[in-house]
Design an enzyme around this catalytic site. Structure first.
Site, PDB file in Angstrom:
ATOM      1  N   ASN A  97      56.227  -7.111  17.526  1.00 16.66           N
ATOM      2  CA  ASN A  97      55.082  -6.628  17.998  1.00 16.66           C
ATOM      3  C   ASN A  97      54.265  -7.789  18.175  1.00 16.66           C
ATOM      4  O   ASN A  97      53.618  -8.461  17.288  1.00 16.66           O
ATOM      5  CB  ASN A  97      54.415  -5.576  16.903  1.00 16.66           C
ATOM      6  CG  ASN A  97      52.840  -5.193  17.735  1.00 16.66           C
ATOM      7  OD1 ASN A  97      52.141  -5.934  18.354  1.00 16.66           O
ATOM      8  ND2 ASN A  97      52.942  -3.958  17.552  1.00 16.66           N
ATOM      9  N   GLU A 145      54.049  -3.780  22.027  1.00 15.99           N
ATOM     10  CA  GLU A 145      52.543  -3.787  22.262  1.00 15.99           C
ATOM     11  C   GLU A 145      52.373  -5.052  23.319  1.00 15.99           C
ATOM     12  O   GLU A 145      51.470  -5.801  23.115  1.00 15.99           O
ATOM     13  CB  GLU A 145      51.574  -4.011  21.060  1.00 15.99           C
ATOM     14  CG  GLU A 145      50.526  -3.338  21.080  1.00 15.99           C
ATOM     15  CD  GLU A 145      49.583  -3.312  19.997  1.00 15.99           C
ATOM     16  OE1 GLU A 145      48.439  -2.959  19.970  1.00 15.99           O
ATOM     17  OE2 GLU A 145      50.160  -3.670  18.719  1.00 15.99           O
ATOM     18  N   TYR A 150      57.954   1.362  20.459  1.00 14.47           N
ATOM     19  CA  TYR A 150      56.577   1.077  19.879  1.00 14.47           C
ATOM     20  C   TYR A 150      56.156   2.597  19.463  1.00 14.47           C
ATOM     21  O   TYR A 150      55.607   3.474  20.274  1.00 14.47           O
ATOM     22  CB  TYR A 150      55.639   0.689  20.924  1.00 14.47           C
ATOM     23  CG  TYR A 150      54.331   0.282  20.528  1.00 14.47           C
ATOM     24  CD1 TYR A 150      53.862  -0.178  19.318  1.00 14.47           C
ATOM     25  CD2 TYR A 150      53.317   0.621  21.260  1.00 14.47           C
ATOM     26  CE1 TYR A 150      52.852  -0.427  18.802  1.00 14.47           C
ATOM     27  CE2 TYR A 150      52.024   0.217  20.958  1.00 14.47           C
ATOM     28  CZ  TYR A 150      51.459  -0.348  19.576  1.00 14.47           C
ATOM     29  OH  TYR A 150      50.337  -0.395  19.176  1.00 14.47           O
ATOM     30  N   ASP A 203      58.056  -1.612  16.058  1.00  9.06           N
ATOM     31  CA  ASP A 203      56.920  -1.238  15.297  1.00  9.06           C
ATOM     32  C   ASP A 203      57.049   0.084  15.327  1.00  9.06           C
ATOM     33  O   ASP A 203      56.575   0.833  15.924  1.00  9.06           O
ATOM     34  CB  ASP A 203      55.678  -1.815  16.070  1.00  9.06           C
ATOM     35  CG  ASP A 203      54.455  -1.549  15.294  1.00  9.06           C
ATOM     36  OD1 ASP A 203      54.594  -0.901  13.976  1.00  9.06           O
ATOM     37  OD2 ASP A 203      53.372  -1.769  15.578  1.00  9.06           O
ATOM     38  N   ASN A 251      55.453   1.858  12.950  1.00  6.58           N
ATOM     39  CA  ASN A 251      54.035   2.321  12.254  1.00  6.58           C
ATOM     40  C   ASN A 251      54.229   3.111  11.104  1.00  6.58           C
ATOM     41  O   ASN A 251      53.436   4.187  10.993  1.00  6.58           O
ATOM     42  CB  ASN A 251      53.324   3.164  13.282  1.00  6.58           C
ATOM     43  CG  ASN A 251      52.292   2.347  14.025  1.00  6.58           C
ATOM     44  OD1 ASN A 251      51.665   1.472  13.348  1.00  6.58           O
ATOM     45  ND2 ASN A 251      52.170   2.279  15.267  1.00  6.58           N
ATOM     46  N   ASP A 264      49.383 -10.535  15.029  1.00  8.26           N
ATOM     47  CA  ASP A 264      49.113  -9.929  13.563  1.00  8.26           C
ATOM     48  C   ASP A 264      50.294  -9.426  12.940  1.00  8.26           C
ATOM     49  O   ASP A 264      50.219  -8.857  11.719  1.00  8.26           O
ATOM     50  CB  ASP A 264      47.981  -8.765  13.475  1.00  8.26           C
ATOM     51  CG  ASP A 264      48.292  -7.824  14.721  1.00  8.26           C
ATOM     52  OD1 ASP A 264      49.421  -7.873  15.651  1.00  8.26           O
ATOM     53  OD2 ASP A 264      47.424  -6.765  14.684  1.00  8.26           O
ATOM     54  N   HIS A 265      51.272  -9.356  13.753  1.00  3.75           N
ATOM     55  CA  HIS A 265      52.690  -8.998  13.317  1.00  3.75           C
ATOM     56  C   HIS A 265      53.452 -10.222  13.135  1.00  3.75           C
ATOM     57  O   HIS A 265      53.186 -11.374  13.850  1.00  3.75           O
ATOM     58  CB  HIS A 265      53.501  -7.820  14.001  1.00  3.75           C
ATOM     59  CG  HIS A 265      52.958  -6.475  14.215  1.00  3.75           C
ATOM     60  ND1 HIS A 265      53.532  -5.434  13.520  1.00  3.75           N
ATOM     61  CD2 HIS A 265      51.779  -6.076  14.483  1.00  3.75           C
ATOM     62  CE1 HIS A 265      52.842  -4.463  13.341  1.00  3.75           C
ATOM     63  NE2 HIS A 265      51.764  -4.722  14.300  1.00  3.75           N
TER      64      HIS A 265
END
EC number: 3.1.-.-
Length: 357
Positions: free
Chosen positions: A104, A132, A205, A244, A246, A341-342
């Site tokens: 991601n 993303e 995603y 990802d 989530n 951030d991943h």
């Protein structure tokens, strides 16, 4: 990522439509991390407590003192020495010969600017899947379209700057499918499926339940539709699904489970959905190799110096068909790799398909 996830929840988003790019050439970016990337990493470390990514969809678990790793079932020299080399083999002793990376990237243009794309030269994957991308098909940078030795496939959302997925592959797939045959979800560009000789590869995603769980119903609807989609593929040949997702499945999969039980990504409903996926004949490849490994995360908010403290969540997965387990060699988290951030994750498998040079 959204403000929701930066404040102890996370809410994600997505995209549809398709774009095919054709690989050309660029110079491999080997060796050290660029000066710019180092500067960015230092800035995030120093400033994270003061600021966050305003577009982030993820929320941060509260900070706490973490326990050290107590159990590691499979020794991974790859992670210990921060190298991309591996001698991993299957249970029957066959060395890996096919590598898939998933990441991601939290925005395609930012990823390029932050030198995140150097992972392609460093890992030299057969396939790399991105989530993303946040970029409409007509705004995809040339550098992202033209990667040496790879063909590229993009699915963008109708909404600009929202979700989106992409795949780069050295091996030409037998066929490509965009979306999951659901109009609403496919508007958000959430999945691409590549059919190969030995398996289906799906990158996804998954919708975020949002701050205050405002889109939890939408997320649960996706879970049901996506499970059915994967089961249909699995009837024909094994499936490798990555992306990802989530969700942090168990308490071991995030730093602060007690304070996040009612936050997106760790609600009982989301965790039950992942359990249902596994019970339908699929395997979490990382936990297959490392069932008790602690402090193994793939996402950290930019706020509060979370990455430096390793206050994170494991949200990114390689999930495979049960019958494909014998082809697995290793499932790795590249936690030291910056650019989002991943962090990227890597799957090593042994397959009949020859590696592309």
């Amino acid at each position: 990522m959204t403000i929701g996830h930066m404040l102890n929840t996370f809410g994600k988003i997505s995209i549809p439509i398709i774009k095919l790019g054709f690989a050309q050439k660029y110079s491999p970016l080997f060796a050290k991390v660029s000066t710019f990337q180092k500067a960015m990493a230092k800035k995030r470390g120093n400033d994270a407590a003061k600021s966050g990514n305003s577009s982030s969809e993820k929320g941060e678990p509260a900070s706490k003192k973490l326990k050290s790793n107590s159990v590691q079932e499979k020794t991974s020299s790859t992670e210990a020495s921060e190298t991309f080399h591996s001698e991993a083999v299957t249970n029957s002793g066959e060395k890996w010969n096919f590598k898939i990376v998933s990441w991601n990237i939290n925005g395609l243009r930012a990823w390029l600017q932050n030198d995140g794309h150097s992972i392609i030269a460093k890992e030299d994957p057969d396939v790399i899947c991105l989530q993303e991308t946040k970029c409409s098909k007509d705004k995809i940078p040339e550098a992202a379209l033209n990667v040496p030795g790879y063909k590229s496939y993009f699915m963008s959302a109708e909404k600009e700057g929202y979700a989106g997925v992409a795949v780069y592959s050295k091996v030409a797939p037998l066929s490509i499918a965009y979306g999951v045959s659901d109009g609403e979800h496919d508007k958000e560009g959430r999945a691409i499926t590549l059919k190969f000789e030995d398996f289906y590869l799906v990158t996804a995603y998954v919708p975020n339940s949002g701050r205050g769980l405002v889109t939890l119903d939408k997320r649960l609807n996706w879970d049901a539709i996506f499970l059915k989609y994967l089961q249909e593929l699995d009837k024909e040949k094994p499936v490798i699904m990555c992306g990802d997702l989530n969700v942090s499945h168990h308490e071991i999969d995030l730093a602060n489970p007690k304070t996040n039980r009612k936050n997106a990504g760790f609600t009982q409903e989301e965790r039950d959905g992942f359990t249902k996926l596994l019970e339908a004949g699929f395997v979490d490849s990382f936990r297959h190799f490392y069932p008790k490994k602690e402090n193994a995360y793939t996402f950290w908010t930019y706020m509060r110096n979370a990455r430096a403290k390793n206050v994170g969540w494991r949200l990114d997965y390689f999930v495979v068909s049960e019958r494909f387990k014998e082809s697995l060699c290793d499932s790795l988290i590249r936690s030291w790799v910056m650019g989002s951030d991943h962090c990227p994750i890597t799957l090593l498998i042994h397959t009949k398909m020859a590696r592309s040079s």
